[in-house]
Motif scaffolding. Sequence first.
Motif, PDB file in Angstrom:
ATOM      1  N   GLY A 211     -26.256  16.865  21.274  1.00 53.55           N
ATOM      2  CA  GLY A 211     -27.541  16.216  21.167  1.00 53.55           C
ATOM      3  C   GLY A 211     -28.084  15.389  22.316  1.00 53.55           C
ATOM      4  O   GLY A 211     -29.263  15.799  22.768  1.00 53.55           O
ATOM      5  N   ALA A 212     -27.361  14.850  22.953  1.00 52.30           N
ATOM      6  CA  ALA A 212     -27.661  14.263  24.282  1.00 52.30           C
ATOM      7  C   ALA A 212     -28.062  15.224  25.296  1.00 52.30           C
ATOM      8  O   ALA A 212     -29.179  14.738  25.728  1.00 52.30           O
ATOM      9  CB  ALA A 212     -26.420  13.020  24.564  1.00 52.30           C
ATOM     10  N   GLU A 213     -27.556  16.061  25.134  1.00 49.20           N
ATOM     11  CA  GLU A 213     -27.922  17.221  26.422  1.00 49.20           C
ATOM     12  C   GLU A 213     -29.245  17.721  26.078  1.00 49.20           C
ATOM     13  O   GLU A 213     -30.183  17.850  26.883  1.00 49.20           O
ATOM     14  CB  GLU A 213     -26.935  18.488  26.344  1.00 49.20           C
ATOM     15  N   VAL A 214     -29.666  17.976  24.759  1.00 47.79           N
ATOM     16  CA  VAL A 214     -30.905  18.449  24.338  1.00 47.79           C
ATOM     17  C   VAL A 214     -32.002  17.279  24.758  1.00 47.79           C
ATOM     18  O   VAL A 214     -32.946  17.780  25.272  1.00 47.79           O
ATOM     19  CB  VAL A 214     -31.021  19.067  22.834  1.00 47.79           C
ATOM     20  N   MET A 215     -31.561  16.186  24.453  1.00 49.44           N
ATOM     21  CA  MET A 215     -32.573  15.176  24.586  1.00 49.44           C
ATOM     22  C   MET A 215     -33.043  14.814  26.102  1.00 49.44           C
ATOM     23  O   MET A 215     -34.003  14.275  26.406  1.00 49.44           O
ATOM     24  CB  MET A 215     -32.207  13.886  23.932  1.00 49.44           C
TER      25      MET A 215
END
Lengths: 288, 210
Positions: B19-23
Amino acid sequence: MKYAYFPGCSLKGTGRSYEESLLPVMRILGIELEELRDWNCCGATAYMSVDETKACVLASRNLAIAEKTGHRALVTPCSACYLVLNKTQHYLKEVPAISNGVGKALGAVGLSCHGAMPVRHPLDILLNEVGLDAIKQKVTHPLTGVKIAPYYGCQIVRPYATFDNAYQPTTLDRLCEALGATVAHYPLKTRCCGGSLTGTMPEPGLHCAYQLLKEAVKRGADLLATVCPLCQFNLDGYHDQIAAKWEPVRLPTLYFTQLMGLAFGLAPTQLGLQRHLVPMKPLLPVTA
Amino acid sequence: MIEYTRVIKHETDRVPGFGAEVMRAPGCEKLASCIQCGTCSGVCPVSIYMDFTPRQIMALTRADFKDDVLRSRTIWLCVSCYACTTECPRKIRITDIIYELKQRAIQSGYYPEHFAVPVLAREFTDMARANGRITESLLVMRMYLKTNWLAALGMWRLGLKLMSTGRFSYTPEKIEGRAELEKMFAAIDTPIPDYSPSGAPGEETKGTQP
């Protein structure tokens, strides 16, 4: 008035009647569109799904060429091109990772892009530069008695609504009225036509087109007016499949530029009307 | 008849950090502030065909359920109409998040073989890069040949109509600056992971339409 002009691939292919009607209509109104030298594909929605930076590289080559022309704006009639070129301008300003990549790619061939060239839709030029009064003066064959469902589609009003309201756009409504037509109340005016899904996942794609046509029939419209080559294709090309799956909703879909041409007294064949799969002859008194 | 199935998610299904990577991707920063109101699912014109609604995709992405998200039918159904992005009360650029998920799915081969949407995207990019322009009629033929050529036979009537109205192009459009374009792309080419579906992470995704 003179502008740089980016036609986009569809206007040289399935949507050629859009260009065939746009150019003469603009000429009548004193607007010269100078086609961008050796322009390339904007990348559309497909390139963004694969690689964002490369999608912006593709689009920015056009912006760089347009900037060199020194014209005041780049006019592009296709909704997807309009969105992608605008989105690229935004990314060049706001996303350093992308603007660095684009700068490097353009630099490799001695080009540069400053993000200073406004990208505008012909509808914007017509309403805000030419003006409805000047358009009315050219109307010789008013579209009296023709009821039009004004269909904007998605990508000219979202997400970069630069010249109209994203929720309740009115530019096309006002243009149709200026041509003498009756404008139908058409609440689905900004709903999606199905885009490229009609080719890749037919049922959901065609369902979108079906809903738009059904609503236009329900509102008593004689035809839909569109601003986008893909919308025109989806609303014009799949009536057999839609009738087989749901019900017949056979309405013609015309580019707004074709409606203008008819009102200006141009012949249907000068406007590419013979290329449409749903014929409009019985509907428009002016084409009879 | 509506079928109710209960899906229990386990901690072990998560890929921490996804999730953090996508964000971190452009336009995806605000995902953390999603309030799960469902406006995106309500305005989406194709959500009725989705396995996960856009709201669910937002929740699953944020909670690191990478496999569910990248295998979902939802990301391929998104037509980029930007209705969700315009309506989102938290101003989350949902369409851009879906683009980011599509890119990740294509790069890591998370899609069934012969599945039309990513195949079209790949054919499109190849044609745009090689010719500088897209010839729609030829692009669609190439897509059908690589996905389901039988479906192409069902389209013969439309094809004939396009031919008879002069809307079908037989020869590819090409720009003069093809070498220039290639040089531009080459300047930022980085080795990319295998695009082909053979790199699919799980056997069960292969050959099944999502």
